[in-house]
Write a protein that holds these residues in place. Structure first.
Motif, PDB file in Angstrom:
ATOM      1  N   ARG A   1    -133.680 -11.245  51.454  1.00 13.80           N
ATOM      2  CA  ARG A   1    -134.746 -11.779  50.595  1.00 13.80           C
ATOM      3  C   ARG A   1    -134.072 -11.496  49.201  1.00 13.80           C
ATOM      4  N   GLY A   2    -132.622 -12.053  49.290  1.00 11.87           N
ATOM      5  CA  GLY A   2    -132.118 -12.083  47.723  1.00 11.87           C
ATOM      6  C   GLY A   2    -131.868 -10.770  47.346  1.00 11.87           C
ATOM      7  N   MET A   3    -131.809  -9.555  48.564  1.00 11.78           N
ATOM      8  CA  MET A   3    -131.005  -8.321  48.154  1.00 11.78           C
ATOM      9  C   MET A   3    -129.984  -7.873  48.752  1.00 11.78           C
TER      10      MET A   3
ATOM     11  N   THR B   1    -135.729 -13.987  41.309  1.00 12.81           N
ATOM     12  CA  THR B   1    -134.851 -13.519  41.075  1.00 12.81           C
ATOM     13  C   THR B   1    -133.592 -13.187  42.101  1.00 12.81           C
ATOM     14  N   GLY B   2    -132.232 -14.417  41.703  1.00  8.45           N
ATOM     15  CA  GLY B   2    -131.474 -14.213  43.216  1.00  8.45           C
ATOM     16  C   GLY B   2    -132.064 -16.360  43.377  1.00  8.45           C
ATOM     17  N   GLY B   3    -132.228 -16.548  44.716  1.00  6.52           N
ATOM     18  CA  GLY B   3    -131.993 -18.018  44.838  1.00  6.52           C
ATOM     19  C   GLY B   3    -133.286 -19.108  44.260  1.00  6.52           C
ATOM     20  N   GLY B   4    -134.592 -18.151  44.185  1.00  5.81           N
ATOM     21  CA  GLY B   4    -135.598 -18.712  44.120  1.00  5.81           C
ATOM     22  C   GLY B   4    -136.815 -19.045  45.344  1.00  5.81           C
TER      23      GLY B   4
ATOM     24  N   ARG C   1    -135.169 -19.303  49.385  1.00  8.01           N
ATOM     25  CA  ARG C   1    -134.035 -20.739  50.201  1.00  8.01           C
ATOM     26  C   ARG C   1    -132.957 -20.890  48.794  1.00  8.01           C
ATOM     27  N   THR C   2    -132.417 -19.631  49.102  1.00 15.76           N
ATOM     28  CA  THR C   2    -130.971 -20.089  47.825  1.00 15.76           C
ATOM     29  C   THR C   2    -130.157 -21.089  48.044  1.00 15.76           C
ATOM     30  N   ARG C   3    -129.970 -21.875  48.951  1.00 16.05           N
ATOM     31  CA  ARG C   3    -129.267 -23.002  49.666  1.00 16.05           C
ATOM     32  C   ARG C   3    -129.743 -24.064  49.212  1.00 16.05           C
TER      33      ARG C   3
ATOM     34  N   GLY D   1    -128.989 -14.993  35.001  1.00 10.73           N
ATOM     35  CA  GLY D   1    -128.295 -15.845  35.454  1.00 10.73           C
ATOM     36  C   GLY D   1    -127.855 -15.868  36.434  1.00 10.73           C
ATOM     37  N   GLU D   2    -129.011 -15.597  37.309  1.00  6.52           N
ATOM     38  CA  GLU D   2    -129.086 -17.307  38.897  1.00  6.52           C
ATOM     39  C   GLU D   2    -128.810 -18.368  38.479  1.00  6.52           C
ATOM     40  N   HIS D   3    -127.765 -19.195  39.330  1.00  8.96           N
ATOM     41  CA  HIS D   3    -128.499 -20.766  38.978  1.00  8.96           C
ATOM     42  C   HIS D   3    -126.990 -20.982  37.761  1.00  8.96           C
ATOM     43  N   SER D   4    -127.025 -20.439  36.820  1.00  8.07           N
ATOM     44  CA  SER D   4    -126.762 -21.243  35.743  1.00  8.07           C
ATOM     45  C   SER D   4    -124.786 -20.384  36.010  1.00  8.07           C
ATOM     46  N   VAL D   5    -125.113 -19.525  37.004  1.00  6.97           N
ATOM     47  CA  VAL D   5    -123.695 -18.340  37.247  1.00  6.97           C
ATOM     48  C   VAL D   5    -123.486 -19.863  37.892  1.00  6.97           C
ATOM     49  N   VAL D   6    -123.766 -20.523  39.088  1.00  8.00           N
ATOM     50  CA  VAL D   6    -122.552 -21.737  39.345  1.00  8.00           C
ATOM     51  C   VAL D   6    -122.328 -22.368  38.947  1.00  8.00           C
ATOM     52  N   TYR D   7    -122.543 -22.573  37.731  1.00 11.04           N
ATOM     53  CA  TYR D   7    -122.219 -23.889  36.087  1.00 11.04           C
ATOM     54  C   TYR D   7    -120.987 -23.061  35.618  1.00 11.04           C
TER      55      TYR D   7
ATOM     56  N   ALA E   1    -128.823  -1.288  48.086  1.00 14.25           N
ATOM     57  CA  ALA E   1    -129.491  -3.382  47.786  1.00 14.25           C
ATOM     58  C   ALA E   1    -128.737  -3.336  46.491  1.00 14.25           C
ATOM     59  N   LYS E   2    -129.177  -4.603  45.488  1.00 16.20           N
ATOM     60  CA  LYS E   2    -129.168  -5.695  44.496  1.00 16.20           C
ATOM     61  C   LYS E   2    -129.851  -6.246  44.018  1.00 16.20           C
ATOM     62  N   ALA E   3    -130.163  -6.881  43.234  1.00 13.37           N
ATOM     63  CA  ALA E   3    -130.760  -7.695  42.183  1.00 13.37           C
ATOM     64  C   ALA E   3    -130.088  -8.416  40.802  1.00 13.37           C
ATOM     65  N   ILE E   4    -130.668  -9.547  41.121  1.00 13.20           N
ATOM     66  CA  ILE E   4    -129.784 -10.237  40.348  1.00 13.20           C
ATOM     67  C   ILE E   4    -130.781  -9.985  38.927  1.00 13.20           C
ATOM     68  N   LEU E   5    -130.321  -9.167  37.229  1.00  7.77           N
ATOM     69  CA  LEU E   5    -131.315  -9.386  36.410  1.00  7.77           C
ATOM     70  C   LEU E   5    -130.936 -10.818  35.684  1.00  7.77           C
TER      71      LEU E   5
ATOM     72  N   ALA F   1    -132.439 -24.170  46.977  1.00 10.12           N
ATOM     73  CA  ALA F   1    -132.712 -24.274  45.385  1.00 10.12           C
ATOM     74  C   ALA F   1    -131.040 -25.006  44.948  1.00 10.12           C
ATOM     75  N   VAL F   2    -130.210 -24.446  45.247  1.00  8.72           N
ATOM     76  CA  VAL F   2    -128.920 -24.378  44.614  1.00  8.72           C
ATOM     77  C   VAL F   2    -128.831 -25.890  44.808  1.00  8.72           C
ATOM     78  N   GLY F   3    -128.994 -26.595  45.646  1.00  9.32           N
ATOM     79  CA  GLY F   3    -128.874 -28.055  46.187  1.00  9.32           C
ATOM     80  C   GLY F   3    -129.954 -29.014  45.595  1.00  9.32           C
TER      81      GLY F   3
ATOM     82  N   LEU G   1    -120.161 -11.664  44.530  1.00  9.41           N
ATOM     83  CA  LEU G   1    -121.331 -10.631  43.568  1.00  9.41           C
ATOM     84  C   LEU G   1    -121.932 -10.126  44.462  1.00  9.41           C
ATOM     85  N   ASP G   2    -122.160 -10.498  45.838  1.00 13.88           N
ATOM     86  CA  ASP G   2    -123.032  -9.591  46.457  1.00 13.88           C
ATOM     87  C   ASP G   2    -122.126  -8.321  46.938  1.00 13.88           C
ATOM     88  N   ALA G   3    -121.167  -8.663  47.313  1.00 14.80           N
ATOM     89  CA  ALA G   3    -120.407  -7.617  47.827  1.00 14.80           C
ATOM     90  C   ALA G   3    -120.009  -6.396  46.946  1.00 14.80           C
TER      91      ALA G   3
HETATM   92  O1  PMV Z   1    -130.440 -15.156  46.330  1.00 19.06           O
HETATM   93  P1  PMV Z   1    -129.051 -14.659  45.939  1.00 19.06           P
HETATM   94  O2  PMV Z   1    -129.196 -13.595  45.424  1.00 19.06           O
HETATM   95  O3  PMV Z   1    -128.311 -14.914  46.948  1.00 19.06           O
HETATM   96  O4  PMV Z   1    -128.646 -15.357  44.735  1.00 19.06           O
HETATM   97  C1  PMV Z   1    -128.464 -16.460  45.042  1.00 19.06           C
HETATM   98  C2  PMV Z   1    -128.025 -16.917  43.088  1.00 19.06           C
HETATM   99  C3  PMV Z   1    -127.722 -18.259  42.610  1.00 19.06           C
HETATM  100  O5  PMV Z   1    -126.856 -18.014  40.860  1.00 19.06           O
HETATM  101  C4  PMV Z   1    -128.463 -18.998  42.914  1.00 19.06           C
HETATM  102  C5  PMV Z   1    -126.201 -18.616  43.834  1.00 19.06           C
HETATM  103  C6  PMV Z   1    -124.714 -18.162  43.750  1.00 19.06           C
HETATM  104  O6  PMV Z   1    -124.108 -18.827  44.667  1.00 19.06           O
HETATM  105  O7  PMV Z   1    -124.720 -17.671  42.782  1.00 19.06           O
END
Ligand code: PMV
Length: 314
Positions: A98-100, A269-272, A185-187, A16-22, A10-14, A189-191, A145-147
């Motif tokens: 679950r964003g893992m 952690t992750g999309g939120g 609900r990553t999609r 930088g989620e969301h800001s990584v998109v920018y 599994a992975k967890a984002i420690l 949340a990002v949108g 990132l996940d891969a």
């Molecule tokens: O929910 P996860 O673990 O897939 O993480 C999403 C991370 C975001 O920064 C919110 C979106 C992205 O594509 O990087």
């Protein structure tokens, strides 16, 4: 041809989620104790899949398993064994959706199992490319990132599509990851964040930039072995993510419970908008207290994970 085995985690984002998109950096941690395993057993009939609740022909497994089916095809093709049928079994220590990183982890494990069965060697870059090919089926345009994180031996930094292994020198600390019980609900949340940013760039832009700066601070804290600094960055990042409308009351409640139980830091952690929270504890004892506080606060599952020092060489 023989029985093959593959293993990812599994992975967890420690941070930088969301800001990584920018364009800012993000840090992802591989959670080596939470494994995904796959076996590939050569068989005579049609290829079969046994994964989660599904058990039947690979070809009938449907959209929920498209990523695995694509991984399977890609691995057979790479091995030059499109004619060989397999029985594929996956087992996982962690939940999906679950964003893992379960889809990338499952794809990566199946690819490794098939290549192992075929006696086919592959470089890390080949394995990454094959996993990304499968992830594209599941997610359209996955960042990678996940891969990368679900098969990395060490934390990784991710920025602008580029991945870099990170040094980790915090000793004795543990991460606690808890499921909120609500699907992420990553999609959405990002949108949603994109819309708010476009409507109010002067209000939202600085908050996104501050998430990027906190990820940068987290990278320095890992490198320096400074758990306090990492915890502070995590706490602040949760506040900013909440301000950006990416949290939920349940996530705020869980992160508060973790801090009250002694965590140095806690955040979603992750999309939120669901998914998991991640907390940092300075010892195994505190981590146990944090995990049980999270369960009492309503988390159906909480895992503790010991951070291991690692250098950044790959
Ligand atoms: O929910 P996860 O673990 O897939 O993480 C999403 C991370 C975001 O920064 C919110 C979106 C992205 O594509 O990087």
């Amino acid at each position: 041809i023989r029985e093959g085995h593959g293993r990812t985690w599994a992975k967890a984002i420690l941070l930088g989620e969301h800001s990584v998109v920018y364009g800012h950096p993000a840090v992802a941690m591989p959670l080596h104790d939470l494994q995904m395993r796959a076996t590939a057993t050569p068989t005579a009939g049609p290829s079969m899949l046994h994964s989660l609740e599904y058990s039947g022909p690979m070809g009938d497994s449907g959209p929920g398993f498209a990523c695995i089916a694509r991984a399977f095809e890609a691995a057979r093709e790479f091995s030059g064994r499109m004619d060989q049928s397999f029985e594929i079994v996956t087992t996982s220590d962690f939940p999906h959706e679950r964003g893992m990183g379960s889809s990338a982890a499952a794809a990566g494990a199946v690819i490794r199992a098939v290549l192992d069965a075929c006696g086919r060697e592959a470089s890390a870059d080949d394995l990454f490319a094959l996993t990304q090919m499968a992830e594209q089926i599941a997610h359209g345009r996955p960042s990678g990132l996940d891969a990368a994180a679900t098969s990395s031996p060490c934390p990784i930094r991710f920025q602008g599509g580029q991945m870099r292994p990170l040094a980790q020198r915090i000793e004795g600390a543990q991460l606690v990851i808890a499921d909120s019980g609500v699907h992420g609900r990553t999609r959405e949340a990002v949108g949603g964040l994109r819309e708010r940013y476009e409507a109010d760039p002067d209000g939202v832009g600085p908050l996104i930039n501050s998430l990027g700066a906190l990820a940068q601070a987290g990278i320095a804290a890992l490198d320096d072995g400074d758990a306090q600094a990492l915890g502070s960055a995590m706490n602040r990042a949760h506040e900013v993510l909440a301000e950006l409308g990416l949290s939920l009351p349940v996530l705020n409640r869980l992160t508060a419970a973790a801090r009250n139980a002694g965590a140095l830091g806690a955040k979603l952690t992750g999309g939120g908008l669901g998914g998991c929270v991640i907390a940092l504890a300075d010892s195994a004892e505190t981590a146990d207290a944090v995990a049980s506080a999270l369960r009492s606060a309503g988390a159906p599952t909480a895992w503790t994970y010991r951070m291991r020092t690692s250098e950044a060489n790959r």
